[in-house]
Enzyme design. Structure first.
Site, PDB file in Angstrom:
ATOM      1  N   ARG A  69     -41.243  98.096   2.338  1.00 39.17           N
ATOM      2  CA  ARG A  69     -39.754  98.488   3.352  1.00 39.17           C
ATOM      3  C   ARG A  69     -38.568  98.684   2.105  1.00 39.17           C
ATOM      4  O   ARG A  69     -37.729 100.359   2.488  1.00 39.17           O
ATOM      5  CB  ARG A  69     -38.723  96.724   3.410  1.00 39.17           C
ATOM      6  N   CYS A 100     -52.776  95.287   9.123  1.00 41.67           N
ATOM      7  CA  CYS A 100     -52.800  93.765   8.542  1.00 41.67           C
ATOM      8  C   CYS A 100     -54.510  93.416   9.430  1.00 41.67           C
ATOM      9  O   CYS A 100     -54.158  91.950   9.044  1.00 41.67           O
ATOM     10  CB  CYS A 100     -51.677  93.603   9.037  1.00 41.67           C
TER      11      CYS A 100
HETATM   12  N1  SAH Z   1     -41.998  96.086  11.151  1.00 39.68           N
HETATM   13  C1  SAH Z   1     -42.222  93.744  11.292  1.00 39.68           C
HETATM   14  C2  SAH Z   1     -43.084  93.496  11.711  1.00 39.68           C
HETATM   15  C3  SAH Z   1     -43.917  93.305  12.908  1.00 39.68           C
HETATM   16  S1  SAH Z   1     -45.559  92.420  13.608  1.00 39.68           S
HETATM   17  C4  SAH Z   1     -41.617  93.198  10.210  1.00 39.68           C
HETATM   18  O1  SAH Z   1     -41.949  94.940   9.143  1.00 39.68           O
HETATM   19  O2  SAH Z   1     -40.981  92.654   9.732  1.00 39.68           O
HETATM   20  C5  SAH Z   1     -46.239  93.357  14.855  1.00 39.68           C
HETATM   21  C6  SAH Z   1     -45.063  93.479  16.589  1.00 39.68           C
HETATM   22  O3  SAH Z   1     -45.773  94.239  16.708  1.00 39.68           O
HETATM   23  C7  SAH Z   1     -44.619  91.113  16.428  1.00 39.68           C
HETATM   24  O4  SAH Z   1     -42.951  91.749  16.757  1.00 39.68           O
HETATM   25  C8  SAH Z   1     -45.330  92.046  18.093  1.00 39.68           C
HETATM   26  O5  SAH Z   1     -44.257  91.299  18.683  1.00 39.68           O
HETATM   27  C9  SAH Z   1     -45.635  93.291  18.162  1.00 39.68           C
HETATM   28  N2  SAH Z   1     -46.013  93.904  19.328  1.00 39.68           N
HETATM   29  C10 SAH Z   1     -47.936  93.693  19.270  1.00 39.68           C
HETATM   30  N3  SAH Z   1     -48.041  94.154  20.430  1.00 39.68           N
HETATM   31  C11 SAH Z   1     -47.104  94.881  20.444  1.00 39.68           C
HETATM   32  C12 SAH Z   1     -47.811  96.408  21.777  1.00 39.68           C
HETATM   33  N4  SAH Z   1     -48.688  96.486  22.291  1.00 39.68           N
HETATM   34  N5  SAH Z   1     -46.251  96.854  21.907  1.00 39.68           N
HETATM   35  C13 SAH Z   1     -45.262  96.776  21.415  1.00 39.68           C
HETATM   36  N6  SAH Z   1     -45.081  95.614  20.139  1.00 39.68           N
HETATM   37  C14 SAH Z   1     -46.271  95.001  20.222  1.00 39.68           C
END
Ligand code: SAH
Length: 397
Positions: free
Chosen positions: A213, A341
């Site tokens: 980040r 991931c």
């Molecule tokens: N970048 C974030 C972590 C992301 S985890 C951080 O730093 O904390 C992945 C995220 O994708 C989750 O919040 C989940 O709700 C979202 N997600 C899953 N499938 C999705 C989709 N099709 N469209 C949008 N968001 C989605």
């Protein structure tokens, strides 16, 4: 324990165990001597009966044994388990010392403790018991963590299917002490975030992205930032703190976006111009393009699209599309921070997928730097599966 059940491996199938890989697949087992129940301690041996390791047995999983210990005289009993948890915690020092610190204290196979994950969120611990062996040791693990860390409470969280593969029921709840009265405030770099230990995703916060980040935020000053798959907005908040011109937060979870708003406000960042969109990111990235929107920095952090190698090809398409759509939204010389991931997609394959996206987008792309998980999620050389998070910080010309 000399009478522990024994798992003898087939001739020609003992090399991974001998080389230190902790998984023994069912197909490598010649025969089982004795009658181990789910989670029993077993002695893994080569075709001639020579010791290879002590491990936890699972009669239902394709991963029949997870090797815990490769020294025969170090039999994994309660004292052994305490010791190994203590060693994993000690490797995180001095991180656990900060009162609002959050970090992974135990990372399963990568910390030589297959099936055990322990995350610390300020005064609380969140535990995942992902194998039959660790599930049986719940009490010993809780006692060890209380003695070592004196937490206010220890909670158990379920997982995304691991327990089911081991034939275990879903798990969750308070294991010791008291539950936090509400979201727990943690510190992530210079910022504070509220983490819901009972209901958040994963164990509550994506600790593995901690070092990425600030790396991304360093490039954010003055830029229009799109945080796609933003969850509770941690990348966006760091970008705003660094001086981003504007934010667009995109996630399919309305609850995550609500928490993200709170996190921005709590860090005094509510003044940064912003939009939130609750939608499927794949469709929304296309729609933004159709609307003629441009950004100078895009973060693309989708959920695990390929949990296993078998799903990698199918997931590759989704990763490629997401990266293609993101590149099309970038102004010239824009920055793309893109992640996978998925354990089934390694760094080399991910780079290849991004190359396909660049071809289709018709853009030249430079790698500013390769990214990975923070060091509290160690990568164990003998266990390549532990290198699940891979990322690229790109300049899209
Ligand atoms: N970048 C974030 C972590 C992301 S985890 C951080 O730093 O904390 C992945 C995220 O994708 C989750 O919040 C989940 O709700 C979202 N997600 C899953 N499938 C999705 C989709 N099709 N469209 C949008 N968001 C989605």
């Amino acid at each position: 324990v000399t009478d522990a059940p024994r798992v003898r491996l087939k001739a020609g199938r003992e090399k991974p165990a001998r080389d230190g890989h902790p998984w023994v697949f069912s197909g490598a087992v010649e025969r089982v001597l004795g009658d181990p129940g789910p989670g029993a301690l077993v002695r893994v041996e080569d075709p001639a009966g020579r010791f290879l390791g002590w491990g936890h047995y699972s009669p239902v999983s394709q991963i029949r044994v997870r090797v815990l210990e490769r020294h025969e005289e170090r039999v994994p009993d309660a004292a052994w388990l305490r010791g190994r948890i203590g060693e994993a915690v000690a490797r995180r020092a001095p991180l656990p010392g900060e009162p609002e610190g959050a970090c992974r204290l135990v990372f399963s196979e990568a910390d030589l403790l297959p099936g055990l994950v322990v995350d610390r969120y300020a005064g609380w611990l969140v535990v995942q018991l992902l194998t039959a062996g660790m599930d049986r040791l719940r009490g010993t693990i809780v006692d060890a963590l209380r003695d070592l860390l004196a937490p206010a409470g220890i909670l158990e969280r379920g997982d995304d299917g691991h327990r089911g593969l081991e034939g275990l029921p879903p798990a969750g709840g308070l294991l010791a002490g008291s539950a936090p009265p509400g979201p727990v405030a943690i510190r992530d770099g210079r910022l504070r975030f509220a983490v819901d230990l009972g209901a958040g995703q994963k164990t509550g916060f994506y600790l593995d992205q901690r070092e990425n980040r600030p790396a991304v935020a360093a490039l954010a000053p003055g830029r229009r930032v799109l945080d796609a798959f933003c969850y509770t907005g941690a990348f966006a908040a760091h970008a705003a703190a660094a001086g981003a011109a504007s934010l667009l937060l995109l996630d399919s979870s309305a609850e995550a976006l609500r928490v993200a708003e709170g996190n921005l406000a709590a860090n005094g960042l509510a003044g940064t111009p912003r939009e939130t969109r609750c939608a499927d990111a794949f469709g929304e990235l296309r729609r933004l393009r159709d609307q003629g929107r441009l950004f100078d920095l895009v973060v693309l952090d989708p959920p695990k699209l390929a949990p296993t190698r078998a799903k990698a090809q199918q997931a590759a398409r989704a990763y490629k599309d997401a990266n293609l759509f993101a590149m099309r939204l970038l102004a010239p010389d824009g920055i793309l921070a893109t992640f996978s991931c998925s354990g089934g997609v390694d760094a080399a394959f991910f780079r290849e997928i991004v190359r396909w996206a660049a071809i289709d987008a018709g853009r030249e792309v430079q790698v500013v730097r390769a990214l990975g998980a923070s060091p509290d999620h160690p990568v164990r050389i003998a266990f390549p599966e532990s290198e699940y998070l891979t990322g690229l910080l790109l300049r899209v010309l």
